[in-house]
Structures are given as structure tokens and as C-alpha cells.
Design a protein around this motif. Sequence first.
Motif, PDB file in Angstrom:
ATOM      1  N   TYR A   1      -1.597   6.525  67.222  1.00  0.00           N
ATOM      2  CA  TYR A   1      -0.627   6.382  66.129  1.00  0.00           C
ATOM      3  C   TYR A   1       0.715   6.836  66.662  1.00  0.00           C
TER       4      TYR A   1
ATOM      5  N   ILE B   1       4.560   8.599  62.519  1.00  0.00           N
ATOM      6  CA  ILE B   1       3.978   9.486  61.513  1.00  0.00           C
ATOM      7  C   ILE B   1       5.099   9.924  60.571  1.00  0.00           C
TER       8      ILE B   1
ATOM      9  N   ALA C   1      -2.038  15.455  62.761  1.00  0.00           N
ATOM     10  CA  ALA C   1      -1.001  14.700  63.470  1.00  0.00           C
ATOM     11  C   ALA C   1      -1.314  14.610  64.962  1.00  0.00           C
TER      12      ALA C   1
END
Length: 87
Positions: free
Chosen positions: A54, A57, A46
Motif C-alpha cells: 500500500y 495511506i 500502517a
Amino acid sequence: MNPIKFAFILTGGQKHPLPEYLQFDNPNNTTKICGVDSIETACQVAKELADDGYNLIELCGDFQAEGAQKVIDAVAGKAKVGYIIYP
């Protein structure tokens, strides 16, 4: 408009510590599915995802609230993290 980068992290009972990835790309978004062997690996993945841009998530239901909080802490506000709840 910048493409959205979305990731889904799941625990899949992998027998090795390395994450497994599947990625879909189109002009509007990138979706990456990540299979991990533990919450600790999920935290590492992560953080790498958040560092790579990103910003969304999602975690599978195996993480529950405690595991999700560990991932939230790992990304340090760089991405929004949610998790699935199975009532």
C-alpha cells in the motif's frame, strides 16, 4: 499498469485492540478501510500496509499532526501518508 493500493485509517472507538477492515477491489485499485483503537495500533497497521505494497495511506482527522507524524515515522518512507484537517 499496477493497481494502486490505497488505505484509509480511522479511529472509531473500537472496544477491542484488534483492527477492523473493509476492503474494495477492482482491476485498477484496492482500497482498504481500517478502524483502529489507538495511534499505536494505527502505526502497526500502517507499517503492515506499507510492507504489503500500500503506497497511499490517509488518516482521519483524529490523528492531528502529532499522530500523523508517528504513522509517517512507522512506515519509514514505504508509503505516502496524509491526514485530514477539519478547519
